[in-house]
Design an enzyme around this catalytic site. Structure first.
Site, short mmCIF file in Angstrom:
data_model
loop_
_atom_site.label_atom_id
_atom_site.label_comp_id
_atom_site.label_asym_id
_atom_site.label_seq_id
_atom_site.Cartn_x
_atom_site.Cartn_y
_atom_site.Cartn_z
N LYS A 11 38.95 10.53 -29.61
CA LYS A 11 38.69 9.52 -28.36
C LYS A 11 39.91 9.16 -27.91
CE LYS A 11 34.02 8.50 -30.26
NZ LYS A 11 33.03 7.28 -30.53
N TYR A 51 26.83 12.06 -23.89
CA TYR A 51 26.18 10.71 -24.76
C TYR A 51 24.83 10.50 -23.94
CZ TYR A 51 30.01 9.61 -27.49
OH TYR A 51 31.29 9.46 -28.54
N PHE A 59 25.30 -0.80 -24.52
CA PHE A 59 26.71 -0.25 -24.42
C PHE A 59 27.01 1.15 -23.65
CE2 PHE A 59 25.24 1.27 -28.35
CZ PHE A 59 25.44 2.38 -28.27
N ARG A 87 31.16 13.70 -41.11
CA ARG A 87 30.75 12.33 -41.22
C ARG A 87 31.10 11.33 -42.00
NH1 ARG A 87 28.10 10.57 -36.56
NH2 ARG A 87 27.38 9.08 -37.75
N THR A 93 30.51 4.02 -38.38
CA THR A 93 30.54 3.75 -36.92
C THR A 93 31.45 2.63 -36.73
OG1 THR A 93 28.51 4.67 -36.49
CG2 THR A 93 29.55 3.30 -34.93
N ARG A 104 38.19 6.29 -39.47
CA ARG A 104 37.95 4.95 -38.83
C ARG A 104 38.47 3.81 -39.50
NH1 ARG A 104 31.72 6.79 -37.11
NH2 ARG A 104 32.19 7.48 -34.74
N ASN A 114 36.21 3.71 -31.65
CA ASN A 114 36.42 4.00 -33.27
C ASN A 114 37.05 5.19 -33.40
OD1 ASN A 114 34.40 5.23 -32.11
ND2 ASN A 114 32.57 4.48 -33.50
N HIS A 117 34.43 11.15 -33.02
CA HIS A 117 33.14 11.49 -32.69
C HIS A 117 32.65 12.72 -33.40
CE1 HIS A 117 29.03 12.75 -31.22
NE2 HIS A 117 29.63 13.84 -31.33
N GLU A 128 26.28 20.40 -28.85
CA GLU A 128 27.44 19.58 -28.59
C GLU A 128 28.57 20.76 -28.52
OE1 GLU A 128 28.12 16.43 -31.30
OE2 GLU A 128 26.44 15.16 -30.60
P1 GDP Z 1 28.32 7.57 -34.28
O1 GDP Z 1 27.33 8.70 -34.42
O2 GDP Z 1 28.87 7.01 -35.70
O3 GDP Z 1 29.54 7.77 -33.32
O4 GDP Z 1 27.60 6.19 -33.60
P2 GDP Z 1 26.46 6.27 -32.68
O5 GDP Z 1 25.67 7.53 -32.31
O6 GDP Z 1 25.46 4.90 -33.26
O7 GDP Z 1 27.18 5.49 -31.14
C1 GDP Z 1 28.11 6.48 -30.43
C2 GDP Z 1 28.94 5.69 -30.08
O8 GDP Z 1 28.69 4.62 -29.34
C3 GDP Z 1 30.19 5.18 -31.21
O9 GDP Z 1 30.84 5.88 -31.91
C4 GDP Z 1 30.64 4.06 -30.40
O10 GDP Z 1 31.93 4.55 -29.74
C5 GDP Z 1 29.56 3.72 -29.34
N1 GDP Z 1 28.88 2.49 -29.74
C6 GDP Z 1 28.06 2.20 -30.68
N2 GDP Z 1 27.57 0.91 -30.83
C7 GDP Z 1 28.42 0.38 -29.86
C8 GDP Z 1 28.42 -1.13 -29.52
O11 GDP Z 1 27.80 -1.77 -30.20
N3 GDP Z 1 29.42 -1.43 -28.55
C9 GDP Z 1 30.20 -0.46 -27.88
N4 GDP Z 1 30.73 -0.88 -26.96
N5 GDP Z 1 30.19 0.87 -28.22
C10 GDP Z 1 29.14 1.29 -29.32
#
Ligand code: GDP
Length: 139
Positions: A11, A51, A59, A87, A93, A104, A114, A117, A128
């Site tokens: 990212k 996304y 968010f 993962r 996350t 991370r 973070n 992805h 994807e």
């Molecule tokens: P991942 O699969 O571990 O990437 O997590 P998720 O699918 O829950 O979320 C996708 C992405 O959205 C995350 O990797 C973060 O970049 C972003 N994200 C998730 N939760 C938050 C949040 O609470 N705030 C913000 N700003 N971004 C978030």
């Protein structure tokens, strides 16, 4: 266990901080093989489309702004149990909750910025990968 493919995105926070090499090293050390890779600057439409499952989340706007702020490095990783393995290499996350030695934990700033992805299921990995690569790109 089966040989799988998964999609990785390094990212904008990580490309800005010159962490691409460090992240790729952790990926290769885990045994996953990089079978396609491209650096690109996502448009808002591309980031929003990628996304789409998160479009109702509070968010979402912040996420699209972040993902389009600087270039990303998208790649396809291949190996045994690649989806779950990547993962694990990525960590949780929220970097505060990520295990020691994970990408991370080592590189990410917070739950939004973070660093990486990784697809969360084999079905999503297929969608994807097809979002960014043609079958002929995977070598
Ligand atoms: P991942 O699969 O571990 O990437 O997590 P998720 O699918 O829950 O979320 C996708 C992405 O959205 C995350 O990797 C973060 O970049 C972003 N994200 C998730 N939760 C938050 C949040 O609470 N705030 C913000 N700003 N971004 C978030």
């Amino acid at each position: 266990m089966a040989i799988e493919r998964t999609l990785s995105i390094i990212k904008p926070d990580a490309t800005e901080n010159n962490n691409v090499g460090g992240i790729l090293q952790l990926i290769e050390k885990s045994g996953l093989r990089i079978v396609a890779m491209r650096r690109m600057h996502l448009t808002k439409a591309q980031a929003g489309g990628f996304y789409e499952v998160h479009k109702e989340r509070p968010f979402f706007g912040e996420l699209v702004d972040f993902m389009t702020r600087s270039p990303v490095v998208v790649s396809v990783l291949e190996g045994e149990d690649a989806v779950a393995k990547y993962r694990e290499v990525m960590g949780a996350t929220d970097p505060k909750k990520a295990a020691d030695g994970t990408i991370r934990k080592l590189f990410a700033k917070d739950i939004g910025e973070n660093s990486v992805h990784g697809s969360d299921s084999l079905e999503n990995a297929k969608r994807e990968i097809a979002f960014f690569f043609a079958e002929a790109d995977l070598l």
